[in-house]
Design a protein around this motif. Structure first.
Motif, PDB file in Angstrom:
ATOM      1  N   SER A  69       8.969  -5.016  11.622  1.00  0.00           N
ATOM      2  CA  SER A  69       7.729  -4.281  11.388  1.00  0.00           C
ATOM      3  C   SER A  69       7.311  -4.349   9.929  1.00  0.00           C
ATOM      4  CB  SER A  69       7.912  -2.814  11.779  1.00  0.00           C
ATOM      5  OG  SER A  69       8.289  -2.712  13.119  1.00  0.00           O
ATOM      6  N   ILE A  70       6.006  -4.447   9.707  1.00  0.00           N
ATOM      7  CA  ILE A  70       5.547  -4.455   8.327  1.00  0.00           C
ATOM      8  C   ILE A  70       5.295  -3.026   7.835  1.00  0.00           C
ATOM      9  CG2 ILE A  70       4.617  -6.787   8.524  1.00  0.00           C
ATOM     10  CD1 ILE A  70       1.808  -5.506   8.560  1.00  0.00           C
ATOM     11  N   LEU A  71       5.102  -2.095   8.772  1.00  0.00           N
ATOM     12  CA  LEU A  71       4.953  -0.688   8.410  1.00  0.00           C
ATOM     13  C   LEU A  71       5.652   0.136   9.461  1.00  0.00           C
ATOM     14  CD1 LEU A  71       1.185  -0.455   7.492  1.00  0.00           C
ATOM     15  CD2 LEU A  71       3.110  -0.170   5.928  1.00  0.00           C
ATOM     16  N   LEU A  72       6.231   1.252   9.080  1.00  0.00           N
ATOM     17  CA  LEU A  72       7.041   1.998  10.033  1.00  0.00           C
ATOM     18  C   LEU A  72       6.879   3.488   9.767  1.00  0.00           C
ATOM     19  CD1 LEU A  72       9.264   1.066  12.150  1.00  0.00           C
ATOM     20  CD2 LEU A  72      10.917   1.715  10.410  1.00  0.00           C
ATOM     21  N   THR A  73       6.549   4.249  10.796  1.00  0.00           N
ATOM     22  CA  THR A  73       6.543   5.705  10.649  1.00  0.00           C
ATOM     23  C   THR A  73       7.245   6.319  11.851  1.00  0.00           C
ATOM     24  OG1 THR A  73       4.477   6.061  11.811  1.00  0.00           O
ATOM     25  CG2 THR A  73       4.317   5.653   9.455  1.00  0.00           C
ATOM     26  N   THR A  74       7.512   7.612  11.746  1.00  0.00           N
ATOM     27  CA  THR A  74       8.176   8.320  12.844  1.00  0.00           C
ATOM     28  C   THR A  74       7.355   9.530  13.218  1.00  0.00           C
ATOM     29  OG1 THR A  74      10.340   7.599  12.064  1.00  0.00           O
ATOM     30  CG2 THR A  74      10.300   9.493  13.537  1.00  0.00           C
ATOM     31  N   HIS A  75       7.188   9.739  14.505  1.00  0.00           N
ATOM     32  CA  HIS A  75       6.475  10.914  14.995  1.00  0.00           C
ATOM     33  C   HIS A  75       7.322  11.560  16.081  1.00  0.00           C
ATOM     34  CE1 HIS A  75       3.037  13.492  15.620  1.00  0.00           C
ATOM     35  NE2 HIS A  75       3.205  13.322  16.922  1.00  0.00           N
ATOM     36  N   THR A  76       7.342  12.886  16.090  1.00  0.00           N
ATOM     37  CA  THR A  76       8.192  13.596  17.044  1.00  0.00           C
ATOM     38  C   THR A  76       7.347  14.245  18.136  1.00  0.00           C
ATOM     39  OG1 THR A  76       9.767  14.019  15.288  1.00  0.00           O
ATOM     40  CG2 THR A  76       9.958  15.377  17.248  1.00  0.00           C
ATOM     41  N   VAL A  77       7.747  14.054  19.380  1.00  0.00           N
ATOM     42  CA  VAL A  77       7.075  14.734  20.497  1.00  0.00           C
ATOM     43  C   VAL A  77       8.121  15.514  21.290  1.00  0.00           C
ATOM     44  CG1 VAL A  77       5.134  13.142  20.820  1.00  0.00           C
ATOM     45  CG2 VAL A  77       7.311  12.660  21.935  1.00  0.00           C
ATOM     46  N   ARG A  78       7.702  16.671  21.771  1.00  0.00           N
ATOM     47  CA  ARG A  78       8.619  17.462  22.576  1.00  0.00           C
ATOM     48  C   ARG A  78       8.295  17.238  24.056  1.00  0.00           C
ATOM     49  NH1 ARG A  78      12.168  21.694  21.825  1.00  0.00           N
ATOM     50  NH2 ARG A  78      11.497  22.346  19.756  1.00  0.00           N
ATOM     51  N   VAL A  79       9.300  16.994  24.862  1.00  0.00           N
ATOM     52  CA  VAL A  79       9.093  16.715  26.286  1.00  0.00           C
ATOM     53  C   VAL A  79       8.590  17.966  27.005  1.00  0.00           C
ATOM     54  CG1 VAL A  79      10.213  16.101  28.462  1.00  0.00           C
ATOM     55  CG2 VAL A  79      10.847  14.915  26.342  1.00  0.00           C
ATOM     56  N   ARG A  80       7.477  17.808  27.709  1.00  0.00           N
ATOM     57  CA  ARG A  80       6.898  18.906  28.488  1.00  0.00           C
ATOM     58  C   ARG A  80       7.504  18.915  29.890  1.00  0.00           C
ATOM     59  NH1 ARG A  80       0.522  17.617  26.981  1.00  0.00           N
ATOM     60  NH2 ARG A  80       0.713  18.018  24.741  1.00  0.00           N
ATOM     61  N   TYR A  81       7.430  20.081  30.511  1.00  0.00           N
ATOM     62  CA  TYR A  81       8.032  20.235  31.833  1.00  0.00           C
ATOM     63  C   TYR A  81       7.395  19.292  32.862  1.00  0.00           C
ATOM     64  CZ  TYR A  81      11.091  22.725  34.962  1.00  0.00           C
ATOM     65  OH  TYR A  81      12.118  23.039  35.806  1.00  0.00           O
ATOM     66  N   GLY A  82       6.089  19.186  32.784  1.00  0.00           N
ATOM     67  CA  GLY A  82       5.376  18.349  33.750  1.00  0.00           C
ATOM     68  C   GLY A  82       5.649  16.866  33.566  1.00  0.00           C
ATOM     69  N   GLU A  83       6.290  16.507  32.483  1.00  0.00           N
ATOM     70  CA  GLU A  83       6.625  15.095  32.234  1.00  0.00           C
ATOM     71  C   GLU A  83       7.964  14.712  32.847  1.00  0.00           C
ATOM     72  OE1 GLU A  83       4.022  15.031  28.092  1.00  0.00           O
ATOM     73  OE2 GLU A  83       6.205  15.196  27.998  1.00  0.00           O
ATOM     74  N   THR A  84       8.717  15.715  33.302  1.00  0.00           N
ATOM     75  CA  THR A  84       9.967  15.412  33.988  1.00  0.00           C
ATOM     76  C   THR A  84       9.687  15.179  35.471  1.00  0.00           C
ATOM     77  OG1 THR A  84      10.398  17.746  34.514  1.00  0.00           O
ATOM     78  CG2 THR A  84      11.242  16.916  32.419  1.00  0.00           C
ATOM     79  N   ASP A  85      10.629  14.552  36.143  1.00  0.00           N
ATOM     80  CA  ASP A  85      10.504  14.376  37.582  1.00  0.00           C
ATOM     81  C   ASP A  85      11.716  14.998  38.262  1.00  0.00           C
ATOM     82  OD1 ASP A  85      12.672  12.605  37.395  1.00  0.00           O
ATOM     83  OD2 ASP A  85      11.388  10.852  37.308  1.00  0.00           O
ATOM     84  N   ARG A  86      11.809  14.843  39.567  1.00  0.00           N
ATOM     85  CA  ARG A  86      12.839  15.618  40.254  1.00  0.00           C
ATOM     86  C   ARG A  86      14.257  15.061  40.090  1.00  0.00           C
ATOM     87  NH1 ARG A  86      13.331  15.569  46.600  1.00  0.00           N
ATOM     88  NH2 ARG A  86      13.761  13.386  46.951  1.00  0.00           N
ATOM     89  N   MET A  87      14.390  13.934  39.404  1.00  0.00           N
ATOM     90  CA  MET A  87      15.722  13.507  38.976  1.00  0.00           C
ATOM     91  C   MET A  87      16.188  14.355  37.787  1.00  0.00           C
ATOM     92  SD  MET A  87      16.087   9.356  39.082  1.00  0.00           S
ATOM     93  CE  MET A  87      14.419   8.709  39.288  1.00  0.00           C
TER      94      MET A  87
END
Lengths: 154, 154, 154, 154
Positions: D15-33
């Motif tokens: 990569s010529i440029l690199l950043t980091t961003h944090t996201v928190r997992v929401r309940y609706g993003e999970t599945d029944r596994m």
């Protein structure tokens, strides 16, 4: 926020037109409880009311091409039992009354012979270009009236 | 379906605890009207009430590890103005009353100085193993009481 | 990640079994460009491969009841043309080869006579209880072999 | 689609440029596994690359206001470990090379000290009005070059 009554005390009595559309629960719509995520029902309702309009002879996509939008103004839902992956959910959708500047739908969602949820949505006719309120188009009203008179005499 | 009243006539008056959480609108949450899809708000409310619990000292994920689920039983929302892509939506969330077997939250969502929507959710405490109703855990109640007494005397 | 080859130049040649499933684009799956959001295709692929399994006689929900999970390990997609609201998308899905500890599918999505996207997914059989890798169940293999031999001789 | 190479063995080198961003997992993003649904990662990548652009001084929403769209043309992802509810996912995003008519990003997603997934997306600059290909705007290129030269000499 004024009172948000939910008019579908009796969906069949409360609706001037009623159709049923079936949706199958997708995996991504479940959550880690193993149930359908509560926010996923919004899409089921959307699909059902769009199919009601299509069954009358007016696809929602045609309304949009004519410059009319139908954003949702209010949405009420009560969950009675969880939906599960791969359920075939029957969404009964009824038109609550003859539309004016808004159009109201009531819903009952069932699977495996049990009611999963009951819901209500209110949508507003909007001029897409100006963003200002509009009235229900005359030809859609005519289609509704024709279907209602056919259903009433049926 | 009995009446679904929405108790947040005045969110500030109606809530015993109140916090604010900010969410940024993602591209996939918009629809082709250019607005936030009406079903996308469910996730914003979820995030806000989870952060309210966390701010009290009780992460929802910890509740789940202890075998308690909190499925949504009812969800009411009224949309006042459209949300847009990249909006920073402030979600004010209030606890409506001291929880019992259920816990109720009211919400007001704002962006660019304007109220976008007001909402209400009712969730039920559930024993994850048996699927039977449970009561709000004593330590969560204690955290709520402590925060309330601090806020009242503040 | 330099080269993005799209190896399924010929989905029909590359697949040992092939079925087609149709999905209608929902409003919430569009974004404010007016196109189907790129992340929404994951659900279309999921539905299509699940229906392929069902057509063989093995619902994925039955696999799960028997303690087998099929998480996705890899997912590649190339978008050729935008999908639109209300499109009836034909999802052709092919089984790439006889499954072992993993199962691979290729997809071609079309609407209005044009190819919208081509995709590939690799899923792994997992023992749900232990979280350890598993092999494709013998009865599913038998169903695949039977369908393949029928298709080959057809 | 036989081979799924994962070429970003070294995201930092690539990569010529690199950043980091944090996201928190929401309940609706999970599945029944109990895992993050495979399709949910598309939104995490979107958020991360948008924040990379914002950190350069060019919000994507501003690009759109100037009549430039950036639809995704290709998306590859390999899942190494499941994401879980409430995870704080670190999304490292790198610009693969100086953009031309397209812009390419590589991603590495981690949580709890472990890599969850690696991904790649290719997006195309599009004239929103005409729907025809465009080139990366000169001022965005200048911002990229300035950040790159600062990072290289840093």
């Amino acid at each position: 926020m004024e009172k948000l009554t939910n008019p579908e005390a009796d969906l069949h009595k409360a609706s001037i037109l009623l159709t049923t559309h079936t949706v199958r629960v997708r995996y991504g719509e479940t959550d880690r409880m193993g149930f359908v995520y509560y926010g996923a029902y919004a899409a089921y309702l959307e699909v059902a009311r769009v199919e009601l309009l299509r069954s009358l002879g007016m696809a929602y996509s045609v309304l949009e091409k004519r410059g009319i939008w139908l954003p949702v103004r209010a949405f009420n839902i009560r969950y009675h039992r969880p939906g599960h992956y791969d359920d075939l959910i029957e969404v009964e959708v009824g038109l609550c009354k003859r539309p004016t500047a808004k159009i109201e739908f009531s819903y009952r969602l069932s699977a495996r012979g049990e009611v999963l949820a009951e819901a209500y949505t209110e949508l507003a006719f909007l001029n897409a270009e100006t963003g200002t309120p509009a009235r229900c188009p005359a030809d859609l009203l005519a289609l509704i009236d024709a279907a209602y008179s056919k259903a009433s005499s049926g």
